[in-house]
Motif scaffolding. Structure first.
Motif, PDB file in Angstrom:
ATOM      1  N   ASP A  10     116.511  22.587 -18.822  1.00 22.64           N
ATOM      2  CA  ASP A  10     116.443  23.040 -20.216  1.00 22.64           C
ATOM      3  C   ASP A  10     117.040  22.039 -21.203  1.00 22.64           C
ATOM      4  OD1 ASP A  10     115.175  25.426 -19.637  1.00 22.64           O
ATOM      5  OD2 ASP A  10     117.046  26.483 -19.252  1.00 22.64           O
ATOM      6  N   GLU A  11     117.292  20.829 -20.761  1.00 21.65           N
ATOM      7  CA  GLU A  11     117.878  19.844 -21.663  1.00 21.65           C
ATOM      8  C   GLU A  11     116.906  19.546 -22.803  1.00 21.65           C
ATOM      9  OE1 GLU A  11     119.525  15.244 -21.551  1.00 21.65           O
ATOM     10  OE2 GLU A  11     119.228  16.359 -19.689  1.00 21.65           O
ATOM     11  N   PRO A  12     117.357  19.669 -24.063  1.00 17.03           N
ATOM     12  CA  PRO A  12     116.437  19.468 -25.197  1.00 17.03           C
ATOM     13  C   PRO A  12     115.968  18.024 -25.306  1.00 17.03           C
ATOM     14  CG  PRO A  12     118.706  19.650 -25.969  1.00 17.03           C
ATOM     15  CD  PRO A  12     118.727  19.985 -24.504  1.00 17.03           C
ATOM     16  N   GLY A  13     114.799  17.880 -25.923  1.00 13.07           N
ATOM     17  CA  GLY A  13     114.285  16.544 -26.210  1.00 13.07           C
ATOM     18  C   GLY A  13     113.427  15.954 -25.111  1.00 13.07           C
ATOM     19  N   ARG A  14     113.197  16.695 -24.048  1.00 14.76           N
ATOM     20  CA  ARG A  14     112.438  16.148 -22.931  1.00 14.76           C
ATOM     21  C   ARG A  14     110.999  16.646 -22.887  1.00 14.76           C
ATOM     22  NH1 ARG A  14     115.049  13.525 -18.867  1.00 14.76           N
ATOM     23  NH2 ARG A  14     117.328  13.438 -18.986  1.00 14.76           N
ATOM     24  N   SER A  38     101.876  15.542 -21.370  1.00 19.63           N
ATOM     25  CA  SER A  38     101.987  15.454 -19.922  1.00 19.63           C
ATOM     26  C   SER A  38     102.462  16.762 -19.303  1.00 19.63           C
ATOM     27  CB  SER A  38     102.971  14.336 -19.529  1.00 19.63           C
ATOM     28  OG  SER A  38     104.278  14.615 -20.013  1.00 19.63           O
ATOM     29  N   TYR A  39     102.652  17.776 -20.127  1.00 21.37           N
ATOM     30  CA  TYR A  39     103.183  19.053 -19.638  1.00 21.37           C
ATOM     31  C   TYR A  39     102.118  19.819 -18.863  1.00 21.37           C
ATOM     32  CZ  TYR A  39     105.028  23.835 -19.751  1.00 21.37           C
ATOM     33  OH  TYR A  39     105.459  25.092 -19.415  1.00 21.37           O
ATOM     34  N   ALA A  41      99.409  28.029 -14.772  1.00 26.40           N
ATOM     35  CA  ALA A  41      98.194  27.637 -14.067  1.00 26.40           C
ATOM     36  C   ALA A  41      98.340  27.825 -12.567  1.00 26.40           C
ATOM     37  CB  ALA A  41      97.862  26.184 -14.390  1.00 26.40           C
ATOM     38  N   GLN A  42      99.567  27.839 -12.076  1.00 31.84           N
ATOM     39  CA  GLN A  42      99.810  28.069 -10.648  1.00 31.84           C
ATOM     40  C   GLN A  42      99.642  29.529 -10.254  1.00 31.84           C
ATOM     41  OE1 GLN A  42     103.845  26.383  -9.961  1.00 31.84           O
ATOM     42  NE2 GLN A  42     102.910  25.518  -8.126  1.00 31.84           N
TER      43      GLN A  42
END
Length: 265
Positions: free
Chosen positions: A76-80, A85-86, A91-92
């Protein structure tokens, strides 16, 4: 009956019905990485198993159907976040996202929130226990609600969906309210939920498989495509779902040789 127990998922079959049970009651059946992978495997196996004609999806215990993605496993680190590319985690786990066009009935046995919408949104219909509740906590915890309302947009009234999305964890929708909104098709006492789901699933499973699956495909085409596009696809689906033996048997039933007393809902 076939029964298979996975670490985070239980799977068994009986009378043409596959019972898929989310099995992490200590986390309110949160969707772990392993559970998501197992769901994708199950949907793809059911797709190829001709003995399975309908699916009941539920959660273990009586407190929760599913509390969404297990956030303890996520970074959950912000900015990533990179939108290019997400890979959407849903979808799984969605049956339709994995090409399953056999009917899926969601039997909601308690709390259903957040990422549970991935499963509810790709089920054919929902039967809920009286104590079931529905909510989306994203905005409360600093996250936008995006995929969840998109998945539910055609299943319930816009006003109720908007309210649920914006009030976050501050309000829970009861099973009765969810039925009035169109999200839930039937509300039953908790101890009657398995039988209600079984009756519906076994009734569907007893009908000819090809016409049933084609009907499911047609309904989803109508929901996802424009009106004219869905109509244009209709002849192709009608041809694909034409089973002469099933048609002949159905016409024989229609002429009165076999009559089933219908249930009134």
């Amino acid at each position: 009956m076939e029964q298979h127990e996975l670490e985070d998922l239980n799977y068994r079959t009986a009378n043409g019905v596959a019972w898929v049970t989310l099995n992490r009651p200590d986390t309110h059946n949160a969707l772990s990485t392993r559970m998501r992978a197992d769901l994708q495997t199950i949907w793809r196996e059911v797709r190829r198993d001709d003995s399975v004609r309908c699916v009941v999806l539920t959660g273990s215990g009586d407190k929760a159907f599913c509390s969404g993605i297990d956030r303890s496993e996520l970074n959950d680190e912000p900015g990533r976040f990179d939108p290019y590319s997400y890979d959407d985690l849903g979808a799984q786990i969605g049956p339709k996202s994995n090409g399953l066009w056999k009917p899926v009935i969601a039997a909601v046995n308690g709390m259903a929130c957040g990422g549970a919408a991935y499963l509810l949104g790709e089920s054919e219909f929902i039967i809920a226990a009286e104590h079931a509740t529905f909510f989306d906590p994203h905005v409360t915890y600093g996250m936008p609600a995006v995929y969840e309302p998109i998945l539910l947009i055609g299943r319930m009234s816009f006003g109720d969906l908007t309210r649920m999305s914006l009030l976050g964890a501050s309000e829970r929708m009861s099973a009765t309210t969810a039925k009035g909104s169109g999200l839930v098709s039937e509300v039953v006492p908790a101890d009657a939920l398995p039988d209600a789901a079984r009756w519906a699933a076994e009734t569907i499973a007893a009908q000819p498989a090809l016409p049933v699956q084609t009907t499911v495909r047609s309904l989803w085409a109508a929901r996802r495509l424009g009106y004219q596009d869905a109509l244009d696809m209709g002849n192709v689906l009608l041809a694909a779902g034409n089973d002469p033996d099933a048609f002949a048997a159905g016409q024989s039933d229609f002429r009165g040789r076999v009559r089933q007393e219908p249930r009134l809902r």
